[in-house]
Design a protein around this motif. Structure first.
Motif, short mmCIF file in Angstrom:
data_model
loop_
_atom_site.label_atom_id
_atom_site.label_comp_id
_atom_site.label_asym_id
_atom_site.label_seq_id
_atom_site.Cartn_x
_atom_site.Cartn_y
_atom_site.Cartn_z
N MET A 192 32.81 38.72 46.85
CA MET A 192 33.73 36.83 47.33
C MET A 192 33.45 37.04 48.78
SD MET A 192 35.88 35.25 46.37
CE MET A 192 35.83 35.39 44.80
N LEU A 216 47.64 33.16 47.65
CA LEU A 216 47.09 31.92 47.00
C LEU A 216 47.48 31.31 48.18
CD1 LEU A 216 45.82 31.63 43.34
CD2 LEU A 216 44.31 33.23 45.18
N CYS A 244 48.25 39.25 39.12
CA CYS A 244 47.62 39.20 40.70
C CYS A 244 47.34 39.02 42.01
CB CYS A 244 46.01 39.61 39.81
SG CYS A 244 45.89 40.43 38.40
N HIS A 245 48.25 37.88 41.73
CA HIS A 245 48.34 36.98 42.77
C HIS A 245 50.03 36.14 43.09
CE1 HIS A 245 44.11 36.13 43.00
NE2 HIS A 245 44.15 36.25 41.71
N LEU A 280 48.97 24.52 41.52
CA LEU A 280 48.40 25.58 42.77
C LEU A 280 48.96 24.45 43.98
CD1 LEU A 280 45.78 27.67 41.32
CD2 LEU A 280 47.98 28.39 41.89
N ASN A 282 38.95 40.19 37.24
CA ASN A 282 38.85 40.93 36.31
C ASN A 282 39.47 39.88 35.46
OD1 ASN A 282 38.37 42.09 34.14
ND2 ASN A 282 39.42 43.81 34.45
N TYR A 288 35.41 27.05 39.21
CA TYR A 288 35.51 28.47 39.69
C TYR A 288 36.08 29.52 38.53
CZ TYR A 288 36.82 33.10 41.64
OH TYR A 288 37.27 34.96 41.86
N LEU A 289 37.06 28.69 38.25
CA LEU A 289 38.33 29.15 37.41
C LEU A 289 38.41 29.39 35.67
CD1 LEU A 289 41.88 27.71 38.95
CD2 LEU A 289 40.95 30.16 38.89
N SER A 309 37.10 30.72 51.38
CA SER A 309 36.37 32.70 49.81
C SER A 309 36.68 33.83 51.09
CB SER A 309 35.77 32.05 49.15
OG SER A 309 34.30 32.22 49.40
N GLY A 310 37.58 34.66 50.71
CA GLY A 310 37.25 36.02 50.99
C GLY A 310 37.92 36.23 52.22
N ILE A 341 46.80 42.68 43.30
CA ILE A 341 45.43 43.70 42.73
C ILE A 341 44.92 42.38 43.01
CG2 ILE A 341 44.15 43.20 41.06
CD1 ILE A 341 46.53 44.48 38.87
N GLY A 342 45.48 41.18 43.76
CA GLY A 342 44.54 39.96 43.95
C GLY A 342 44.60 39.45 45.68
N PRO A 343 43.98 39.26 46.31
CA PRO A 343 44.59 38.37 47.81
C PRO A 343 45.94 36.81 47.68
CG PRO A 343 43.27 37.11 46.99
CD PRO A 343 42.76 38.59 46.48
N LEU A 366 46.10 27.94 49.89
CA LEU A 366 44.70 27.86 49.13
C LEU A 366 44.13 26.39 50.03
CD1 LEU A 366 42.99 29.61 47.83
CD2 LEU A 366 44.27 28.56 45.97
N CYS A 424 47.99 34.33 36.45
CA CYS A 424 47.91 34.56 37.28
C CYS A 424 48.99 35.34 38.39
CB CYS A 424 47.47 33.79 38.63
SG CYS A 424 47.26 31.95 37.19
N TYR A 483 43.31 41.90 53.43
CA TYR A 483 42.90 41.99 51.69
C TYR A 483 41.19 42.44 51.74
CZ TYR A 483 42.27 41.72 46.59
OH TYR A 483 41.45 41.91 45.52
C1 HEC Z 1 43.28 41.12 37.16
C2 HEC Z 1 44.00 40.59 37.80
C3 HEC Z 1 43.31 39.08 38.47
C4 HEC Z 1 43.85 37.65 37.74
C5 HEC Z 1 44.64 38.17 35.98
C6 HEC Z 1 43.82 36.89 38.31
N1 HEC Z 1 42.95 37.66 39.47
FE1 HEC Z 1 42.01 35.46 41.28
N2 HEC Z 1 41.60 37.09 42.32
C7 HEC Z 1 42.01 38.32 41.69
C8 HEC Z 1 40.91 39.35 42.81
C9 HEC Z 1 41.09 41.21 42.49
C10 HEC Z 1 40.56 38.65 43.59
C11 HEC Z 1 39.71 38.86 44.65
C12 HEC Z 1 37.85 38.62 44.28
C13 HEC Z 1 36.90 39.52 44.57
O1 HEC Z 1 37.48 40.33 46.18
O2 HEC Z 1 35.99 39.49 45.15
C14 HEC Z 1 40.49 37.41 43.29
C15 HEC Z 1 40.49 36.25 43.65
C16 HEC Z 1 41.51 34.89 43.71
C17 HEC Z 1 40.61 33.83 45.06
C18 HEC Z 1 39.87 33.73 45.54
C19 HEC Z 1 41.22 34.38 46.50
C20 HEC Z 1 40.10 34.35 48.24
O3 HEC Z 1 41.14 34.57 48.96
O4 HEC Z 1 38.88 33.45 48.72
C21 HEC Z 1 41.07 32.49 44.23
C22 HEC Z 1 41.36 31.78 44.28
C23 HEC Z 1 41.99 33.43 42.80
N3 HEC Z 1 41.73 35.07 42.03
C24 HEC Z 1 42.52 32.24 41.51
C25 HEC Z 1 43.36 33.04 40.56
C26 HEC Z 1 43.88 32.32 39.51
C27 HEC Z 1 44.22 30.94 39.40
C28 HEC Z 1 44.09 32.85 38.30
C29 HEC Z 1 44.63 32.34 37.35
C30 HEC Z 1 44.55 31.42 36.37
C31 HEC Z 1 43.91 33.99 39.02
N4 HEC Z 1 43.33 34.44 40.46
C32 HEC Z 1 43.98 35.29 38.10
C33 HEC Z 1 42.96 39.31 40.38
C34 HEC Z 1 43.44 38.36 40.04
#
Ligand code: HEC
Length: 123
Positions: free
Chosen positions: A71, A51, A37-38, A117, A100, A86-87, A59-60, A47-49, A54, A34, A65
């Motif tokens: 989302m 956490l 991206c986080h 988390l 992704n 979700y995960l 969501s969103g 790349i992501g928001p 959390l 994770c 971001y």
């Molecule tokens: C390749 C990059 C990437 C990886 C790896 C990744 N995420 Fe994400 N994640 C994102 C992105 C981009 C978003 C925003 C999604 C959207 O807007 O559709 C997101 C959104 C989320 C959200 C929703 C957050 C919100 O504010 O609503 C959660 C929870 C989350 N990720 C948890 C995880 C966890 C835990 C892991 C590891 C197990 C993980 N992510 C791995 C890129 C990633």
């Protein structure tokens, strides 16, 4: 019931929906799967928001971001149960999310990362 054994009492307690995870093991899962991206705390957008705080977040809604429309309209309140859904397969729960990520598939990983988390994102 003076001598009611403790072990019998434990047997009648309801089982939690999700087995108790190992937060220390979960830290490793977060690092590997994770953290590219986080951020789990603070306000750094990768790349992501972040956490940060959390659990209980809708969501969103991280201000600043740029979420996908999927989302933004998912309306999920993040917590142990919703993360457990979700995960393992993000696109099954939020079709067209731009997260992704194929999902956590290995037994134990899910429980461990949720335990991590719950602690790390609360700080
Ligand atoms: C390749 C990059 C990437 C990886 C790896 C990744 N995420 Fe994400 N994640 C994102 C992105 C981009 C978003 C925003 C999604 C959207 O807007 O559709 C997101 C959104 C989320 C959200 C929703 C957050 C919100 O504010 O609503 C959660 C929870 C989350 N990720 C948890 C995880 C966890 C835990 C892991 C590891 C197990 C993980 N992510 C791995 C890129 C990633």
């Amino acid at each position: 019931m003076k001598h009611f054994p403790l072990s019998a009492l434990l047997l009648i307690l309801p089982l939690p929906a999700l087995a108790e995870g190992d937060a220390a093991a979960g830290a490793g899962v977060f690092q590997n799967r994770c953290s590219d991206c986080h951020a789990e705390k603070g306000d750094t957008v990768k790349i992501g928001p972040p956490l940060t705080r959390l659990f209980g977040r809708v969501s969103g809604t991280w201000a600043g971001y740029d979420y996908s429309d999927a989302m933004k309209s998912a309306n999920i309140t993040w917590g142990a149960d919703t993360l457990a859904q979700y995960l393992p397969n993000p696109r099954a729960m939020v079709p067209n999310t731009k997260m992704n990520f194929n999902g956590l598939k290995r037994p134990g990983e899910l429980e461990d990362i949720i335990a991590y988390l719950a602690k790390a994102t609360a700080e």
